[in-house]
Motif scaffolding. Structure first.
Motif, PDB file in Angstrom:
ATOM      1  N   GLY A  53       0.855  -1.339  -0.027  1.00 26.91           N
ATOM      2  CA  GLY A  53      -0.074   0.023   0.095  1.00 26.91           C
ATOM      3  C   GLY A  53       0.747   1.364   0.035  1.00 26.91           C
ATOM      4  N   PRO A  54       1.862   1.450   0.778  1.00 30.35           N
ATOM      5  CA  PRO A  54       2.626   2.631   0.949  1.00 30.35           C
ATOM      6  C   PRO A  54       3.512   2.882  -0.528  1.00 30.35           C
ATOM      7  CG  PRO A  54       3.055   1.551   2.911  1.00 30.35           C
ATOM      8  CD  PRO A  54       2.230   0.306   1.917  1.00 30.35           C
ATOM      9  N   LEU A  55       3.858   1.826  -1.325  1.00 31.63           N
ATOM     10  CA  LEU A  55       4.441   2.065  -2.583  1.00 31.63           C
ATOM     11  C   LEU A  55       3.401   2.583  -3.459  1.00 31.63           C
ATOM     12  CD1 LEU A  55       6.942   1.960  -4.604  1.00 31.63           C
ATOM     13  CD2 LEU A  55       6.294  -0.615  -4.801  1.00 31.63           C
ATOM     14  N   TYR A  56       2.195   1.993  -3.364  1.00 28.95           N
ATOM     15  CA  TYR A  56       1.316   2.396  -4.496  1.00 28.95           C
ATOM     16  C   TYR A  56       0.611   3.742  -4.221  1.00 28.95           C
ATOM     17  CZ  TYR A  56      -3.715   2.574  -6.120  1.00 28.95           C
ATOM     18  OH  TYR A  56      -4.651   3.113  -6.875  1.00 28.95           O
ATOM     19  N   ARG A  57       0.561   4.168  -2.942  1.00 26.48           N
ATOM     20  CA  ARG A  57       0.118   5.452  -2.599  1.00 26.48           C
ATOM     21  C   ARG A  57       1.451   6.495  -2.864  1.00 26.48           C
ATOM     22  NH1 ARG A  57      -1.977   2.818   1.891  1.00 26.48           N
ATOM     23  NH2 ARG A  57      -0.313   3.030   3.098  1.00 26.48           N
ATOM     24  N   ARG A  58       2.510   6.157  -2.737  1.00 24.95           N
ATOM     25  CA  ARG A  58       3.722   7.213  -3.184  1.00 24.95           C
ATOM     26  C   ARG A  58       3.439   7.319  -4.812  1.00 24.95           C
ATOM     27  NH1 ARG A  58       9.015   5.584  -0.034  1.00 24.95           N
ATOM     28  NH2 ARG A  58       8.254   6.392   1.982  1.00 24.95           N
ATOM     29  N   LEU A  59       3.087   6.304  -5.690  1.00 27.37           N
ATOM     30  CA  LEU A  59       2.962   6.370  -6.887  1.00 27.37           C
ATOM     31  C   LEU A  59       1.845   7.397  -7.519  1.00 27.37           C
ATOM     32  CD1 LEU A  59       3.922   2.746  -8.422  1.00 27.37           C
ATOM     33  CD2 LEU A  59       5.550   4.707  -8.408  1.00 27.37           C
ATOM     34  N   VAL A  60       0.730   7.172  -6.900  1.00 29.43           N
ATOM     35  CA  VAL A  60      -0.553   7.914  -7.025  1.00 29.43           C
ATOM     36  C   VAL A  60      -0.204   9.412  -6.646  1.00 29.43           C
ATOM     37  CG1 VAL A  60      -2.679   8.213  -6.378  1.00 29.43           C
ATOM     38  CG2 VAL A  60      -1.939   5.768  -6.789  1.00 29.43           C
ATOM     39  N   ARG A  61       0.363   9.725  -5.700  1.00 34.07           N
ATOM     40  CA  ARG A  61       0.839  11.055  -5.164  1.00 34.07           C
ATOM     41  C   ARG A  61       1.767  11.501  -6.089  1.00 34.07           C
ATOM     42  NH1 ARG A  61       0.685   9.060   0.277  1.00 34.07           N
ATOM     43  NH2 ARG A  61       2.819   8.743   0.155  1.00 34.07           N
ATOM     44  N   ALA A  62       2.689  10.368  -6.865  1.00 36.95           N
ATOM     45  CA  ALA A  62       3.487  11.357  -7.912  1.00 36.95           C
ATOM     46  C   ALA A  62       2.820  11.595  -9.078  1.00 36.95           C
ATOM     47  CB  ALA A  62       4.676  10.400  -8.125  1.00 36.95           C
ATOM     48  N   GLY A  63       1.579  11.282  -9.307  1.00 42.92           N
ATOM     49  CA  GLY A  63       0.959  11.601 -10.527  1.00 42.92           C
ATOM     50  C   GLY A  63       0.555  10.637 -11.307  1.00 42.92           C
ATOM     51  N   VAL A  64       1.061   9.060 -10.979  1.00 43.39           N
ATOM     52  CA  VAL A  64       0.675   8.070 -11.850  1.00 43.39           C
ATOM     53  C   VAL A  64      -0.850   7.759 -11.792  1.00 43.39           C
ATOM     54  CG1 VAL A  64       1.455   5.621 -12.194  1.00 43.39           C
ATOM     55  CG2 VAL A  64       3.133   7.320 -11.207  1.00 43.39           C
ATOM     56  N   GLN A  65      -1.225   7.089 -12.775  1.00 47.99           N
ATOM     57  CA  GLN A  65      -2.685   6.715 -12.898  1.00 47.99           C
ATOM     58  C   GLN A  65      -2.977   5.520 -11.953  1.00 47.99           C
ATOM     59  OE1 GLN A  65      -4.217   5.764 -16.646  1.00 47.99           O
ATOM     60  NE2 GLN A  65      -6.469   5.686 -16.030  1.00 47.99           N
ATOM     61  N   ALA A  66      -4.037   5.429 -11.288  1.00 46.30           N
ATOM     62  CA  ALA A  66      -4.263   4.355 -10.390  1.00 46.30           C
ATOM     63  C   ALA A  66      -4.074   3.039 -10.886  1.00 46.30           C
ATOM     64  CB  ALA A  66      -5.709   4.390  -9.876  1.00 46.30           C
ATOM     65  N   SER A  67      -4.484   2.737 -12.065  1.00 42.65           N
ATOM     66  CA  SER A  67      -4.204   1.401 -12.715  1.00 42.65           C
ATOM     67  C   SER A  67      -2.977   1.069 -12.989  1.00 42.65           C
ATOM     68  CB  SER A  67      -5.299   1.262 -14.033  1.00 42.65           C
ATOM     69  OG  SER A  67      -6.539   1.490 -13.887  1.00 42.65           O
ATOM     70  N   VAL A  68      -2.106   1.961 -13.622  1.00 42.72           N
ATOM     71  CA  VAL A  68      -0.800   2.026 -13.722  1.00 42.72           C
ATOM     72  C   VAL A  68      -0.147   1.802 -12.684  1.00 42.72           C
ATOM     73  CG1 VAL A  68       0.977   3.122 -15.162  1.00 42.72           C
ATOM     74  CG2 VAL A  68      -1.291   3.291 -15.891  1.00 42.72           C
ATOM     75  N   ALA A  69      -0.239   2.725 -11.681  1.00 41.58           N
ATOM     76  CA  ALA A  69       0.473   2.475 -10.341  1.00 41.58           C
ATOM     77  C   ALA A  69       0.238   1.009  -9.686  1.00 41.58           C
ATOM     78  CB  ALA A  69       0.045   3.617  -9.455  1.00 41.58           C
ATOM     79  N   ALA A  70      -1.223   0.210  -9.644  1.00 39.82           N
ATOM     80  CA  ALA A  70      -1.295  -0.713  -9.139  1.00 39.82           C
ATOM     81  C   ALA A  70      -0.666  -2.000 -10.159  1.00 39.82           C
ATOM     82  CB  ALA A  70      -2.808  -1.324  -9.342  1.00 39.82           C
ATOM     83  N   GLY A  71      -0.477  -1.818 -11.414  1.00 41.82           N
ATOM     84  CA  GLY A  71       0.146  -2.758 -12.164  1.00 41.82           C
ATOM     85  C   GLY A  71       1.624  -2.673 -11.934  1.00 41.82           C
ATOM     86  N   LEU A  72       2.336  -1.351 -11.990  1.00 42.53           N
ATOM     87  CA  LEU A  72       3.624  -1.508 -11.673  1.00 42.53           C
ATOM     88  C   LEU A  72       3.946  -1.790 -10.423  1.00 42.53           C
ATOM     89  CD1 LEU A  72       4.469   2.260 -12.811  1.00 42.53           C
ATOM     90  CD2 LEU A  72       5.085   0.110 -14.121  1.00 42.53           C
ATOM     91  N   THR A  73       3.147  -1.831  -9.231  1.00 42.00           N
ATOM     92  CA  THR A  73       3.500  -2.425  -8.015  1.00 42.00           C
ATOM     93  C   THR A  73       3.393  -3.830  -8.125  1.00 42.00           C
ATOM     94  OG1 THR A  73       2.344  -0.510  -7.047  1.00 42.00           O
ATOM     95  CG2 THR A  73       2.560  -2.532  -5.743  1.00 42.00           C
ATOM     96  N   CYS A  74       2.468  -4.628  -8.910  1.00 42.83           N
ATOM     97  CA  CYS A  74       2.216  -5.852  -8.852  1.00 42.83           C
ATOM     98  C   CYS A  74       3.550  -6.464  -9.715  1.00 42.83           C
ATOM     99  CB  CYS A  74       1.074  -6.478  -9.616  1.00 42.83           C
ATOM    100  SG  CYS A  74      -0.538  -6.100  -8.653  1.00 42.83           S
ATOM    101  N   VAL A  75       3.946  -5.818 -10.862  1.00 45.26           N
ATOM    102  CA  VAL A  75       5.171  -6.106 -11.546  1.00 45.26           C
ATOM    103  C   VAL A  75       6.267  -6.243 -10.719  1.00 45.26           C
ATOM    104  CG1 VAL A  75       6.745  -5.498 -13.484  1.00 45.26           C
ATOM    105  CG2 VAL A  75       4.254  -5.496 -13.722  1.00 45.26           C
ATOM    106  N   ALA A  76       6.398  -5.236  -9.731  1.00 39.18           N
ATOM    107  CA  ALA A  76       7.731  -5.215  -8.934  1.00 39.18           C
ATOM    108  C   ALA A  76       7.680  -6.392  -7.861  1.00 39.18           C
ATOM    109  CB  ALA A  76       7.652  -3.934  -8.217  1.00 39.18           C
ATOM    110  N   VAL A  77       6.586  -6.763  -7.659  1.00 38.30           N
ATOM    111  CA  VAL A  77       6.212  -7.756  -6.633  1.00 38.30           C
ATOM    112  C   VAL A  77       6.735  -8.974  -7.151  1.00 38.30           C
ATOM    113  CG1 VAL A  77       4.664  -9.182  -5.276  1.00 38.30           C
ATOM    114  CG2 VAL A  77       4.569  -6.691  -5.159  1.00 38.30           C
ATOM    115  N   LEU A  78       6.214  -9.150  -8.697  1.00 42.95           N
ATOM    116  CA  LEU A  78       6.474 -10.221  -9.302  1.00 42.95           C
ATOM    117  C   LEU A  78       7.934 -10.613  -9.603  1.00 42.95           C
ATOM    118  CD1 LEU A  78       5.352 -12.804 -10.872  1.00 42.95           C
ATOM    119  CD2 LEU A  78       5.012 -11.344 -12.786  1.00 42.95           C
ATOM    120  N   ALA A  79       8.691  -9.421  -9.950  1.00 42.51           N
ATOM    121  CA  ALA A  79      10.089  -9.506 -10.047  1.00 42.51           C
ATOM    122  C   ALA A  79      10.902  -9.963  -8.797  1.00 42.51           C
ATOM    123  CB  ALA A  79      10.560  -8.295 -10.760  1.00 42.51           C
TER     124      ALA A  79
END
Length: 354
Positions: A53-79
């Motif tokens: 959650g903290p990583l996702y919220r930081r991406l959203v606060r940085a201006g990243v769209q919610a769906s893109v931020a959630a996708g990037l977070t999941c990709v990071a977790v998978l990696a």
């Protein structure tokens, strides 16, 4: 006309409440067991959402769209998870030969010592062939069931990852749906309880991850200094095992000591054991009080009881989920206590201050 004294009636009422709560809890456990392929991914996804959650919220606060931020977070977790699994598997494969060779040498020493009693290697080999012929069908069925378990686990992992994406992206909608489900004017109370429970799980996951990272780094450095093969992989195994408090660190540390014994001998194994024990002392006396006291407070006895209960209900998965669920229950109890006990405590505190 009161037939029973007031203390007896109160005791009977509390017994009825406890029995009713136990019955409801047991039915929920049975239902979760029947629907484990659906319940397990949901619980794992909630843990992943609390951690990410903290990583996702930081991406959203940085201006990243919610769906893109959630996708990037999941990709990071998978990696990260995929890399950790690969490192652990590669390290264990590299050191597997040394472990097998050490065990074979020990077996040969035992056979030489008891050779006169008819327990030589030839007899052991003959007995092994007889056992394989006798239990061959059972072994094949176990292999088949093992393959099905692996396939089921992979399917649940994929489902959990997809649920993490949706939980991160649609967290606002979940709060709205929760408030809509609340009866009467209890929406604020239900939302506060849910937020308190999730905050407790989030604090536990954040604190445990930080402690696991420190443990893994310290043990990896110690194993590298001792030149134990697969030190990075063993450190990754320590990191994963730390999510099961106390017991997970003990088991992963035992694996590290075993690898050190198989490749470097008794002296280096003792040094590796010293490193593991030193890290455990650091965790128990410094990291746990400092870090976990700022996230979620649970007595070690409560943690051990929760792990034991989780293991008896759902094995390793129950051990992994027991402590976060206990933290969530503790958060709910604290929220209810603050909401319903604060008015009665306020006059007492006011009188004490005058």
């Amino acid at each position: 006309m009161q037939l029973l004294p007031v203390p007896v009636r109160r005791f009977a009422a509390w017994c009825a409440v406890v029995l009713l709560a136990a019955a409801v809890g047991w039915l929920l456990v049975l239902l979760c067991g029947v629907l484990r392929t659906a319940v397990t991914p949901v619980l794992l996804a909630l843990l992943g959402t609390a951690l990410l959650g903290p990583l996702y919220r930081r991406l959203v606060r940085a201006g990243v769209q919610a769906s893109v931020a959630a996708g990037l977070t999941c990709v990071a977790v998978l990696a990260v998870v995929g890399g950790a699994v690969y490192i652990v598997a590669a390290a264990l494969v590299d050191t597997g030969d040394q472990i097998v060779s050490s065990l074979r040498s020990a077996a040969q020493a035992v056979a030489r010592h008891f050779g006169a009693a008819g327990t030589g290697l030839d007899d052991l080999a003959g007995n092994a062939r007889d056992l394989l012929r006798k239990f061959g069908a059972t072994a094949v069925s176990n292999v088949i069931s093992g393959v099905s378990v692996v396939a089921e686990s992979l399917a649940m992992a994929v489902l959990a990852l997809l649920l993490v994406f949706f939980f991160l992206r649609d967290s606002g909608r979940a709060v709205t749906a929760l408030r809509a489900m609340a009866p009467g004017d209890r929406a604020d109370t239900l939302e506060a309880i849910a937020r308190r429970a999730f905050a407790a799980v989030e604090g536990f996951m954040r604190g445990t991850t930080l402690i696991a990272l420190i443990d893994a780094l310290c043990i990896t450095l110690g194993l590298l200094v001792l030149r134990v093969p697969g030190a990075v992989g063993l450190g990754a195994l320590v990191f994963v095992g730390a999510y099961i408090p106390y017991l997970g660190a003990f088991l992963s540390g035992a694996v590290a000591v075993l690898v050190a014994f198989a490749d470097r001998g008794v002296v280096i194994a003792l040094w590796a054991l010293g490193v593991v024990l030193a890290v455990q002392v650091l965790e128990g006396h410094v990291l746990q009080p400092v870090i976990q006291s700022r996230t979620v407070q649970m007595h070690p006895a409560v943690v051990m009881l929760a792990i034991t209960a989780g293991a008896s209900v759902a094995g390793i998965l129950g051990m992994l989920l027991a402590v976060p669920l206990t933290a969530a229950a503790s958060g709910v109890v604290q929220e209810l206590r603050e909401r319903y006990a604060a008015p009665s405590d306020a006059p007492a505190s006011g009188q004490g201050g005058s």
